[in-house]
Design an enzyme around this catalytic site. Structure first.
Site, PDB file in Angstrom:
ATOM      1  N   ASP A  59       0.798  -1.816   0.173  1.00 31.67           N
ATOM      2  CA  ASP A  59       0.109   0.164  -0.244  1.00 31.67           C
ATOM      3  C   ASP A  59       0.773   1.168  -0.003  1.00 31.67           C
ATOM      4  OD1 ASP A  59      -1.171   2.574   0.749  1.00 31.67           O
ATOM      5  OD2 ASP A  59      -2.621   1.337   2.972  1.00 31.67           O
ATOM      6  N   TYR A 148     -10.060  14.710  -9.033  1.00 34.85           N
ATOM      7  CA  TYR A 148      -8.927  14.405  -9.983  1.00 34.85           C
ATOM      8  C   TYR A 148      -8.795  15.433 -10.294  1.00 34.85           C
ATOM      9  CZ  TYR A 148      -8.268  10.744 -13.701  1.00 34.85           C
ATOM     10  OH  TYR A 148      -6.547   9.657 -14.274  1.00 34.85           O
ATOM     11  N   THR A 183      -9.478   0.055 -18.750  1.00 31.78           N
ATOM     12  CA  THR A 183      -8.650  -0.608 -17.784  1.00 31.78           C
ATOM     13  C   THR A 183     -10.091  -1.441 -17.013  1.00 31.78           C
ATOM     14  OG1 THR A 183      -8.859   1.357 -16.569  1.00 31.78           O
ATOM     15  CG2 THR A 183      -6.673   0.806 -18.269  1.00 31.78           C
ATOM     16  N   ARG A 189     -16.295   1.611 -13.951  1.00 30.95           N
ATOM     17  CA  ARG A 189     -16.525   3.493 -14.039  1.00 30.95           C
ATOM     18  C   ARG A 189     -18.056   3.244 -14.690  1.00 30.95           C
ATOM     19  NH1 ARG A 189     -11.765   4.989 -13.608  1.00 30.95           N
ATOM     20  NH2 ARG A 189     -12.662   5.764 -15.807  1.00 30.95           N
TER      21      ARG A 189
HETATM   22  N1  LIG Z   1      -7.765   4.322 -17.318  1.00 31.17           N
HETATM   23  C1  LIG Z   1      -7.989   5.956 -18.129  1.00 31.17           C
HETATM   24  O1  LIG Z   1      -8.588   5.715 -18.456  1.00 31.17           O
HETATM   25  C2  LIG Z   1      -6.536   6.642 -16.873  1.00 31.17           C
HETATM   26  C3  LIG Z   1      -6.993   7.697 -17.813  1.00 31.17           C
HETATM   27  C4  LIG Z   1      -5.743   8.946 -17.770  1.00 31.17           C
HETATM   28  C5  LIG Z   1      -5.301   8.298 -16.484  1.00 31.17           C
HETATM   29  N2  LIG Z   1      -5.036   7.219 -15.725  1.00 31.17           N
HETATM   30  C6  LIG Z   1      -4.275   7.101 -14.515  1.00 31.17           C
HETATM   31  O2  LIG Z   1      -3.473   6.179 -15.300  1.00 31.17           O
HETATM   32  C7  LIG Z   1      -3.107   5.479 -13.239  1.00 31.17           C
HETATM   33  C8  LIG Z   1      -3.921   4.147 -13.540  1.00 31.17           C
HETATM   34  O3  LIG Z   1      -5.180   3.959 -13.946  1.00 31.17           O
HETATM   35  P1  LIG Z   1      -6.379   2.455 -14.525  1.00 31.17           P
HETATM   36  O4  LIG Z   1      -7.184   2.831 -15.465  1.00 31.17           O
HETATM   37  O5  LIG Z   1      -4.822   1.599 -15.234  1.00 31.17           O
HETATM   38  O6  LIG Z   1      -5.932   1.924 -12.736  1.00 31.17           O
HETATM   39  P2  LIG Z   1      -6.929   0.935 -11.860  1.00 31.17           P
HETATM   40  O7  LIG Z   1      -7.852   1.223 -11.502  1.00 31.17           O
HETATM   41  O8  LIG Z   1      -7.833  -0.514 -13.424  1.00 31.17           O
HETATM   42  O9  LIG Z   1      -6.234   0.058 -11.743  1.00 31.17           O
HETATM   43  C9  LIG Z   1      -5.008   0.778 -10.764  1.00 31.17           C
HETATM   44  C10 LIG Z   1      -4.445  -0.111  -9.613  1.00 31.17           C
HETATM   45  O10 LIG Z   1      -4.009   0.163  -8.619  1.00 31.17           O
HETATM   46  C11 LIG Z   1      -4.178  -0.127  -7.505  1.00 31.17           C
HETATM   47  N3  LIG Z   1      -3.668   0.508  -6.080  1.00 31.17           N
HETATM   48  C12 LIG Z   1      -5.213   1.633  -5.590  1.00 31.17           C
HETATM   49  N4  LIG Z   1      -4.806   2.021  -4.616  1.00 31.17           N
HETATM   50  C13 LIG Z   1      -3.009   1.439  -3.748  1.00 31.17           C
HETATM   51  C14 LIG Z   1      -2.068   1.433  -2.924  1.00 31.17           C
HETATM   52  N5  LIG Z   1      -2.795   2.770  -1.915  1.00 31.17           N
HETATM   53  N6  LIG Z   1      -1.571   0.968  -3.104  1.00 31.17           N
HETATM   54  C15 LIG Z   1      -0.697   0.463  -3.793  1.00 31.17           C
HETATM   55  N7  LIG Z   1      -1.468  -0.372  -5.216  1.00 31.17           N
HETATM   56  C16 LIG Z   1      -2.483   0.639  -5.262  1.00 31.17           C
HETATM   57  C17 LIG Z   1      -5.180  -1.227  -7.307  1.00 31.17           C
HETATM   58  O11 LIG Z   1      -5.306  -1.917  -6.410  1.00 31.17           O
HETATM   59  C18 LIG Z   1      -5.152  -1.315  -9.018  1.00 31.17           C
HETATM   60  O12 LIG Z   1      -4.208  -2.763  -9.378  1.00 31.17           O
HETATM   61  C19 LIG Z   1      -3.997   6.376 -12.758  1.00 31.17           C
HETATM   62  O13 LIG Z   1      -3.305   6.995 -11.894  1.00 31.17           O
HETATM   63  C20 LIG Z   1      -4.604   6.542 -13.298  1.00 31.17           C
HETATM   64  O14 LIG Z   1      -5.601   8.463 -12.873  1.00 31.17           O
HETATM   65  C21 LIG Z   1      -5.518   6.177 -16.295  1.00 31.17           C
END
Ligand SMILES: NC(=O)c1ccc[n+]([C@@H]2O[C@H](COP(=O)([O-])OP(=O)(O)OC[C@H]3O[C@@H](n4cnc5c(N)ncnc54)[C@H](O)[C@@H]3O)[C@@H](O)[C@H]2O)c1
Length: 246
Positions: A59, A148, A183, A189
């Site tokens: 974490d 966000y 993802t 969502r």
């Molecule tokens: N998916 C999108 O469309 C998108 C767009 C822009 C930015 N992002 C950014 O990219 C990053 C990843 O997004 P995603 O959609 O792949 O995410 P996701 O939500 O699918 O995966 C996030 C991962 O983070 C882990 N996590 C959460 N809290 C944690 C903690 N305290 N310690 C360790 N691990 C932790 C979760 O267990 C999960 O495996 C994020 O920062 C998100 O804001 C995503």
């Protein structure tokens, strides 16, 4: 390919949020380019990690656990901060506490992980830090994303600050700002709206390319930033959004 050859051969990398989604894709892409990767997350979607990727349950908001993880990780020269949460609501309908929660995860944990790895990188005169921000930040707004956008804009500011302060120590720090990437959390969502297909169609409708991004399209940029090919890049914010913010 792992461990031998490749654009990241000989580099030890730490990737947070590597259990699924963008972080997972980055960890796997780095290993395919010959890096040794410590993949950290609260949980992993499955146990099937490729050769070259070590799994670490962590974490990133737990400062003591983070200190142990950094000690165990050894000489890391590439750090990817991918942890982030998407909170919904406008400034009026989201509680202000949501801003604190989002700040704690999206910004403070990114700063804490950088603080933990940076002294070792400075000692070795070698570090590439990659922070995953978002196009919804200081780049553009999206409806109902006040906490966000505020916190992802802060990630871009944090990136520039670290880049400037440590530019003479062999450290580069860059951000990647993805647009909408398919993802597991995006699927969650959509499911939360009660109509997955309508939600998907609405997300696709705002894409000039008529499709969402794929995690490996973000990983491709992370490989570049991690590699020595990007040795003149620091403080940059790479927008990868299929034209969404144009
Ligand atoms: N998916 C999108 O469309 C998108 C767009 C822009 C930015 N992002 C950014 O990219 C990053 C990843 O997004 P995603 O959609 O792949 O995410 P996701 O939500 O699918 O995966 C996030 C991962 O983070 C882990 N996590 C959460 N809290 C944690 C903690 N305290 N310690 C360790 N691990 C932790 C979760 O267990 C999960 O495996 C994020 O920062 C998100 O804001 C995503």
């Amino acid at each position: 390919m792992a461990g031998k050859g490749g654009r990241l051969a000989g580099k030890r990398c730490f990737v947070s949020a590597a259990g699924q989604g963008i972080g997972r894709s980055i960890a796997e892409a780095f290993a395919a380019e010959g890096a040794e990767v410590v993949a950290a997350d609260l949980r992993f979607a499955d146990d099937v990690l490729p050769p070259g990727v070590e799994r670490l349950i962590l974490d990133v908001t737990d400062d003591a656990a983070l200190a142990d993880a950094v000690r165990a990780a050894g000489a890391v020269s590439v750090l990817v901060n991918c942890v982030g949460k998407v909170a919904s609501g406008t400034i009026l309908d989201a509680p202000l506490d949501e801003l604190d929660d989002s700040y704690r995860l999206n910004v403070r944990s990114t700063a804490a992980v950088i603080r933990a790895f940076l002294p070792g990188m400075i000692e070795r005169g070698d570090g590439s830090i990659i922070n995953i921000a978002s196009v919804v930040s200081s780049v553009m707004a999206a409806p109902g994303r006040f906490a966000y956008a505020s916190t992802k804009a802060a990630v871009i500011g944090l990136t520039m600050s670290v880049a400037l302060d440590f530019v003479k120590s062999g450290i580069r720090c860059n951000a990647i700002s993805p647009g909408t990437v398919e993802t597991p959390s995006l699927h969650d969502r959509w499911a939360a709206t009660g109509d997955i297909e309508a939600a998907r169609a609405a997300f696709v409708a705002r894409q000039p390319m008529g499709r969402l991004g794929a995690p490996d399209e973000i990983a491709a940029a992370a490989i570049l930033l991690a590699s020595d090919e990007a040795r003149f890049m620091t403080g940059a914010n790479m927008v990868i959004d299929g034209g969404m913010s144009l």
